[in-house]
Design an enzyme around this catalytic site. Structure first.
Site, mmCIF file in Angstrom:
data_model
loop_
_atom_site.group_PDB
_atom_site.id
_atom_site.type_symbol
_atom_site.label_atom_id
_atom_site.label_comp_id
_atom_site.label_asym_id
_atom_site.label_seq_id
_atom_site.Cartn_x
_atom_site.Cartn_y
_atom_site.Cartn_z
ATOM 1 N N CYS A 124 -7.821 87.108 19.971
ATOM 2 C CA CYS A 124 -7.973 87.935 21.175
ATOM 3 C C CYS A 124 -7.361 87.239 22.390
ATOM 4 O O CYS A 124 -6.619 87.851 23.167
ATOM 5 C CB CYS A 124 -9.460 88.231 21.388
ATOM 6 S SG CYS A 124 -9.797 89.321 22.761
ATOM 7 N N CYS A 125 -7.644 85.928 22.535
ATOM 8 C CA CYS A 125 -7.069 85.186 23.665
ATOM 9 C C CYS A 125 -5.545 85.138 23.554
ATOM 10 O O CYS A 125 -4.846 85.157 24.574
ATOM 11 C CB CYS A 125 -7.610 83.753 23.718
ATOM 12 S SG CYS A 125 -9.221 83.563 24.493
ATOM 13 N N CYS A 240 -7.173 71.065 16.153
ATOM 14 C CA CYS A 240 -6.204 70.928 15.060
ATOM 15 C C CYS A 240 -5.928 69.467 14.766
ATOM 16 O O CYS A 240 -5.103 69.155 13.915
ATOM 17 C CB CYS A 240 -4.887 71.586 15.422
ATOM 18 S SG CYS A 240 -5.034 73.355 15.522
HETATM 19 S S1 SF4 Z 1 -12.053 85.148 26.555
HETATM 20 FE FE1 SF4 Z 1 -10.469 85.440 25.011
HETATM 21 S S2 SF4 Z 1 -11.651 86.205 23.251
HETATM 22 FE FE2 SF4 Z 1 -12.944 86.556 25.008
HETATM 23 S S3 SF4 Z 1 -12.447 88.658 25.646
HETATM 24 FE FE3 SF4 Z 1 -11.197 87.229 26.869
HETATM 25 S S4 SF4 Z 1 -9.274 87.164 25.827
HETATM 26 FE FE4 SF4 Z 1 -10.780 87.984 24.355
#
Ligand code: SF4
Lengths: 253, 111
Positions: A124-125, A240
């Site tokens: 998502c990020c 990592c």
């Molecule tokens: S912090 Fe990252 S994982 Fe959470 S909603 Fe925002 S973009 Fe998505």
């Protein structure tokens, strides 16, 4: 020659793959001054939180500060209002960078709106922050962030200036400035109070670190601010590195 | 040319998620057969083949790829999309590249 090479001896300049030494910290406003003098295209990243101090400093140094904010679409309503407050307070334009609509739609269709709680926040990020950031930085030869060493173990070695190997390339070098690297949270708040800088009202509700609404929570007085972000993930899942071997930093492609 | 992939087992015995992702990508793209050897770097065992190779090459991240040419020249890749582009001649989507950038630069998640 990129600025980071010129100031390297002074700053103990480190790349992202080396440990920082940084024996002679430069005051943030002086570093900003040098950055403005050294780069034609310089962008300032604003997260909608206490890194507003950089905008305050930069606006005293230049009439042409180019500020951007990663609009993930998941920020708190308070943060959106605050971004507009900052825009009006300083009389500046703020570029709100949106995720690529096709990539975002594909991710949400496949995984829903809250996949980060089960799969981790990386995908998502990546879609909402990293890809838009990467697209934006192509237009600049340097950028400024509010990263500080005390924010997270992953930032413990952040230098004040570094060649940005994540977003730069050998053909298109990029310099990253972290003027607040040496400051602690208390220093930032001292500045905000001393200079009457507007701040995000969520800070008054116990949010020390402010990010997206689903991934940020208020913390208690003795908790590290990292506890307010992605608290459901184990720290080891975010790394990592190879631990346990006697290794120097990587010299690889 | 010989390609060696080193994948990691974490100190708590669990598999490294990024290594699993990279393996899955190689498999789904049918390129796993381009990999000549897969070594395990077990953080619990400094003598494991992957740990020994990492130490010899002074590589501090995993997964990584070692490409050895016929003349014995060695090149290490710790960034998958660079390896895919330069060695396998495949392109990686922008969002996959972004995911790898974040994986390799965990300090960026606060941006
Ligand atoms: S912090 Fe990252 S994982 Fe959470 S909603 Fe925002 S973009 Fe998505």
């Amino acid at each position: 020659m990129p600025f980071h090479k010129l100031v390297a001896p002074l700053l103990g300049l480190a790349s992202s793959s080396t440990k920082s030494v940084n024996p002679m910290p430069i005051e943030p406003d002086n570093l900003l001054k040098q950055a403005f003098a050294s780069h034609g295209r310089l962008a300032l990243s604003f997260s909608g939180a206490e890194d507003v101090v950089l905008i305050d400093m930069a606006c005293q140094l230049s009439d042409a500060v180019e500020v951007f904010c990663l609009d993930t679409g998941r920020l708190h309503p308070e943060t959106y209002r605050y971004i507009d407050q900052v825009r009006n307070h300083y009389g500046i334009e703020i570029d709100l960078l949106s995720p690529d609509a096709v990539d975002l739609a594909a991710m949400v269709k496949a995984k829903g709106l809250f996949s980060f709680y089960t799969d981790g926040h990386q995908q998502c990020c990546s879609v909402r922050k990293i890809a838009p950031l990467r697209r934006h930085l192509v237009h600049y030869d340097a950028w400024i962030t509010g990263q500080r060493r005390d924010q997270s173990p992953t930032r413990a070695d952040v230098p004040q200036v570094q060649p940005d190997e994540a977003f730069g390339t050998p053909e298109r070098p990029l310099t990253k400035y972290n003027p607040l690297a040496q400051w602690r949270s208390a220093d930032v708040w001292q500045y905000i109070r001393d200079h009457g800088v507007p701040y995000n009202p969520l800070h008054d509700q116990g949010y020390q670190s402010i990010g997206c609404e689903p991934c940020t929570r208020p913390i208690g007085p003795n908790q590290h601010e990292r506890a307010g972000r992605w608290w459901w993930e184990a720290a080891t899942q975010r790394e990592c590195g190879l631990h346990g071997a006697n290794l120097l930093p990587v010299k690889a492609l | 040319m010989k390609i060696t992939l080193v994948k990691k087992i974490l100190a708590d015995g669990s598999p490294c998620q990024k290594c699993a992702d990279v393996l899955a990508r190689l498999q789904s793209s049918g390129q796993m057969d381009r990999i000549d050897a897969v070594l395990v770097a077990d953080e619990r065992d400094p003598q494991s083949p992957g740990m020994l190779l990492a130490e010899r090459l002074q590589v501090s991240r995993a997964p990584f790829f070692l490409v050895t040419t016929e003349t014995g020249a060695e090149t290490v890749y710790t960034v998958y999309f660079k390896f895919a582009r330069e060695v396998l001649n495949t392109s990686i989507s922008q969002s996959q590249q972004a995911a790898e950038i974040l994986n390799d630069n965990p300090d960026l998640d606060y941006i």
